[in-house]
Design an enzyme around this catalytic site. Structure first.
Site, PDB file in Angstrom:
ATOM      1  N   ASP A 257      -7.162   3.982  -3.394  1.00 60.60           N
ATOM      2  CA  ASP A 257      -7.223   2.515  -3.442  1.00 60.60           C
ATOM      3  C   ASP A 257      -8.469   2.079  -4.218  1.00 60.60           C
ATOM      4  O   ASP A 257      -9.459   1.633  -3.624  1.00 60.60           O
ATOM      5  CB  ASP A 257      -7.290   1.928  -2.019  1.00 60.60           C
TER       6      ASP A 257
ATOM      7  N   ASP B 120       4.894  -1.426   2.632  1.00 63.04           N
ATOM      8  CA  ASP B 120       3.662  -1.521   3.406  1.00 63.04           C
ATOM      9  C   ASP B 120       4.052  -2.099   4.765  1.00 63.04           C
ATOM     10  O   ASP B 120       4.644  -3.184   4.838  1.00 63.04           O
ATOM     11  CB  ASP B 120       2.662  -2.459   2.724  1.00 63.04           C
TER      12      ASP B 120
HETATM   13  O1  1PR Z   1      -6.484   5.062   4.824  1.00 63.38           O
HETATM   14  O2  1PR Z   1      -5.116   7.035   5.364  1.00 63.38           O
HETATM   15  O3  1PR Z   1      -5.104   5.072   6.868  1.00 63.38           O
HETATM   16  O4  1PR Z   1      -4.019   4.996   4.645  1.00 63.38           O
HETATM   17  C1  1PR Z   1      -3.758   3.634   4.588  1.00 63.38           C
HETATM   18  C2  1PR Z   1      -2.738   3.420   3.505  1.00 63.38           C
HETATM   19  O5  1PR Z   1      -2.376   2.063   3.553  1.00 63.38           O
HETATM   20  C3  1PR Z   1      -3.257   3.721   2.121  1.00 63.38           C
HETATM   21  O6  1PR Z   1      -2.273   4.399   1.393  1.00 63.38           O
HETATM   22  C4  1PR Z   1      -3.485   2.352   1.507  1.00 63.38           C
HETATM   23  O7  1PR Z   1      -3.146   2.345   0.133  1.00 63.38           O
HETATM   24  C5  1PR Z   1      -2.517   1.479   2.284  1.00 63.38           C
HETATM   25  N1  1PR Z   1      -3.029   0.114   2.489  1.00 63.38           N
HETATM   26  C6  1PR Z   1      -4.039  -0.233   3.305  1.00 63.38           C
HETATM   27  N2  1PR Z   1      -4.179  -1.573   3.275  1.00 63.38           N
HETATM   28  C7  1PR Z   1      -3.275  -2.050   2.426  1.00 63.38           C
HETATM   29  C8  1PR Z   1      -3.074  -3.468   2.088  1.00 63.38           C
HETATM   30  O8  1PR Z   1      -2.251  -3.802   1.232  1.00 63.38           O
HETATM   31  N3  1PR Z   1      -3.811  -4.359   2.732  1.00 63.38           N
HETATM   32  N4  1PR Z   1      -1.540  -1.086   1.071  1.00 63.38           N
HETATM   33  C9  1PR Z   1      -2.539  -0.995   1.930  1.00 63.38           C
HETATM   34  C10 1PR Z   1      -1.593  -0.554  -0.114  1.00 63.38           C
HETATM   35  C11 1PR Z   1      -0.662  -0.650  -2.085  1.00 63.38           C
HETATM   36  C12 1PR Z   1       0.600  -0.183  -2.654  1.00 63.38           C
HETATM   37  C13 1PR Z   1       1.479  -1.342  -2.972  1.00 63.38           C
HETATM   38  C14 1PR Z   1       1.401  -1.324  -4.465  1.00 63.38           C
HETATM   39  C15 1PR Z   1       2.553  -1.955  -5.133  1.00 63.38           C
HETATM   40  N5  1PR Z   1      -0.510  -0.977  -0.743  1.00 63.38           N
HETATM   41  O9  1PR Z   1       1.202   0.842  -2.019  1.00 63.38           O
HETATM   42  O10 1PR Z   1       2.681  -1.157  -2.374  1.00 63.38           O
HETATM   43  O11 1PR Z   1       0.176  -1.928  -4.864  1.00 63.38           O
HETATM   44  O12 1PR Z   1       2.580  -3.311  -4.902  1.00 63.38           O
HETATM   45  P1  1PR Z   1       3.192  -4.310  -5.977  1.00 63.38           P
HETATM   46  O13 1PR Z   1       4.313  -3.602  -6.647  1.00 63.38           O
HETATM   47  O14 1PR Z   1       3.690  -5.465  -5.169  1.00 63.38           O
HETATM   48  O15 1PR Z   1       2.078  -4.671  -6.899  1.00 63.38           O
HETATM   49  P2  1PR Z   1      -5.250   5.551   5.474  1.00 63.38           P
END
Ligand code: 1PR
Length: 601
Positions: free
Chosen positions: A456, A298
């Site tokens: 999400d 991320d």
């Molecule tokens: O909406 O098209 O602009 O895409 C934004 C992207 O960014 C989406 O794929 C969304 O999942 C991601 N995103 C947005 N905000 C966050 C955040 O964390 N604040 N991250 C985010 C999402 C989730 C996973 C993470 C897993 C594994 N991250 O990809 O890496 O939950 O984590 P873990 O193994 O530590 O539990 P758009």
């Protein structure tokens, strides 16, 4: 934003040289070397690479590349340069006829590719070149186009050099389509370029395939089994073509053998020895289903404007300190390179503030991709901010342009989050596919295997499944007030806004709209290390026929075997445990193998 990213030594621990991020081949080329004791990345000068072309600019060091502009061939370019060659792009049919060696990495849809080849007079030149037994390597669609026709949006006529029709995989017997992942080959006849492959796995990503038959028998050099045998590679004289991606990982040895045939000429051929097929895991056919381990980064700018890898707890990426700064877990290019060397099957970048920072204004993210794709030879997915956008000067950018820029910068797949939610809502409301959503447009041009939808969802507990119109599940662990059911509400803008659609409804809708894969996160589990949400992953992976990537919550190796044993997920993604170095990727794989779950080693 000032967060400049250079493909330079400062990006890599222990590096002392700079790396070219551009197509400028005068820059020194380098490749990663892994120091297993110090577990850091180093660069080794190209001059120490075992087989290298004399980079003199003469025609021996030049590969002619047929890129008709329909998709991402950057990874093929990077691989060719990595092996010490310069690239000459085909501009005219004469360039094909004059090529010393021609690589044709077909991308996109069959019909569109044939249109371009016919319009530019290149179809005929290609046929002449191949019929004259000139050195040729077709990749993926570049192999399919050699056949008589394809059913993809067709029938559409192909170049007609190999007997057979390219048809779609069937998904009725439980095999997910597209076929995405690493598989072993069954070698059918001698082919020097396949000699290093043995039992290693090569990377496939495709929905269509050609089938071996008596008519094309003399061409087929290897097959693969995915719900039935299909042609993995063909060879006749100096003409080679492969359905898989030789620009990825062990496939590089194939590309190297094609580019340096003389260096290997004295070696004994394999004699048609079949490679061993490992036992399959869950289906009853003699097929290896490889499970994929993905490292996810991320990425966002921190408060100083530097692009960093961050990681949230239930999507909150700020430290619980007075300063409340963005958690910084390292540099994106460094970590991606490290995970590649550690054995990740894929690497994903999620530009998590893409919903508010327009990605084409966020050039550091593109630069991260460029730098990473120069040295990381596993599939790269990038997501964040894929949507239509109008800038301050009134210039309109389509989501397709945004995706194209990501592809040009080195992405193999793009991942759409928020925009896919809006598209699914609209589709379910009207029952009509407009063809205008980002999802539909990008999959039409680049193929659905290149489009991931990232979901999400957040768990919403229910006393009764009748309390909501969305699909719910009986949960394994009751809610805080003893609720036995839950539905999974989709969110947009990084979990900031809940939408009136469930993960089940969204997954089915985006499959119909052209998604090739689902990245299934779960906000409740994200960063908790307590395991994946099995209820959710089972619900979604049983509902769709496209591959599902289980994400969020991995905290131990057992969580990976649990998700593969109890759900139909094709891949498992983790972030925090890898970033914090709690569990190495190799340990995950060793554990999976021990549990009888096939993974690429
Ligand atoms: O909406 O098209 O602009 O895409 C934004 C992207 O960014 C989406 O794929 C969304 O999942 C991601 N995103 C947005 N905000 C966050 C955040 O964390 N604040 N991250 C985010 C999402 C989730 C996973 C993470 C897993 C594994 N991250 O990809 O890496 O939950 O984590 P873990 O193994 O530590 O539990 P758009």
């Amino acid at each position: 934003m000032e967060a400049a990213v250079k493909c330079a030594s400062s990006q890599f621990v222990g590096s002392s040289s700079s790396v070219s991020s551009s197509s400028n081949t005068n820059q020194p080329l380098h490749f990663f070397r892994y120091d297993s004791n110090r577990r850091t990345l180093k660069f080794k000068p190209r001059s120490t690479f075992s087989i290298r072309a004399a980079a003199t600019g003469d025609s021996d060091s030049v590969v002619t590349l047929l890129d008709y502009g329909a998709g991402n061939v950057r990874s093929v370019r990077n691989a060719i340069r990595f092996l010490g060659f310069d690239i000459k792009d085909v501009q005219t049919p004469e360039d094909i006829l004059n090529a010393k060696r021609l690589v044709f990495p077909g991308v996109g849809a069959f019909a569109a590719a044939m249109d371009v080849l016919n319009q530019k007079g290149m179809a005929e030149a290609l046929c002449t070149y191949i019929e004259n037994d000139r050195p040729f390597l077709g990749i993926c669609l570049g192999m399919q186009l050699l056949f008589e026709s394809s059913e993809e949006n067709g029938p559409v006529k192909g170049l007609g050099l190999i007997p057979g029709v390219v048809g779609r995989f069937g998904s009725s017997n439980g095999f997910r389509v597209p076929h995405i992942g690493w598989n072993a080959l069954q070698i059918r006849r001698d082919s020097e370029i396949l000699e290093d492959i043995g039992n290693h796995h090569v990377y496939f990503v495709h929905s269509y395939r050609a089938i071996p038959s008596d008519d094309n028998e003399e061409w087929v050099s290897s097959t693969c089994n995915y719900g039935g045998n299909f042609i993995a590679s063909v060879r006749r004289g100096n003409v080679h073509a492969v359905q898989f991606h030789p620009e990825k990982n062990v496939g590089l040895s194939i590309l190297r053998r094609f580019l340096y045939p003389k260096s290997f000429a004295a070696k004994k051929p394999l004699g048609g020895k079949a490679s061993k097929l490992a036992k399959r895991v869950r289906l009853s056919l003699n097929v290896v289903l490889m499970h994929v381990v993905i490292a996810c980064l991320d990425v966002r700018a921190n408060d100083k404007g530097d692009l960093v890898v961050t990681k949230g707890d239930q999507y909150d990426v700020r430290e619980q300190t007075k300063e409340n700064e963005v958690r910084n877990l390292g540099k994106p290019v460094d970590l991606a390179g490290q995970y590649y060397l550690d054995g990740a099957d894929e690497v994903s970048f999620l530009n998590i503030t893409g919903f508010r920072d327009f990605p084409l204004g966020d050039l550091p993210m593109l630069q991260v991709l460029r730098c990473t794709s120069e040295n990381v030879f596993v599939p790269l997915t990038v997501g964040g901010g894929i949507r239509d956008f109008t800038d301050g000067h009134g210039r309109h950018y389509s989501s397709l342009e945004v995706a194209s820029e990501y592809f040009r910068s080195g992405a193999d797949k793009v991942s759409i989050g928020s925009d896919a939610v809006y598209a699914a809502e609209e589709y379910l409301r009207t029952g009509e596919k407009t063809g205008k959503s980002s999802l539909e447009q990008i999959s039409r041009v680049y193929g659905n295997q290149a489009v991931v939808v990232s979901i999400d969802p957040r768990r919403v507990y229910l006393k009764s499944p009748d309390d909501v119109k969305f699909k719910s599940v009986k949960v394994s662990n009751p809610g805080p007030n003893g609720e036995e059911y839950a539905w999974y509400q989709c969110t947009v803008n990084g979990g900031r806004e809940g939408r009136p659609i469930g993960a089940y409804e969204l997954a089915k809708a985006v499959e119909e709209l052209g998604a090739g894969e689902i990245l299934l996160n779960c906000i409740d589990c994200d960063g908790q290390g307590k395991g994946f949400d099995i209820d959710l992953i089972k619900l979604i992976s049983d509902a769709v026929t496209i591959p599902v990537i289980a994400s969020s919550g991995a905290g131990s190796v057992e969580h990976f075997s649990e998700v593969f044993a109890e759900t139909n997920a094709s891949a498992a993604l983790a972030a925090g445990i890898f970033h914090r170095k709690e569990v190495p990727i190799q340990s995950v794989k060793e554990h999976l193998l021990k549990e009888g779950i096939e993974v690429r080693i």
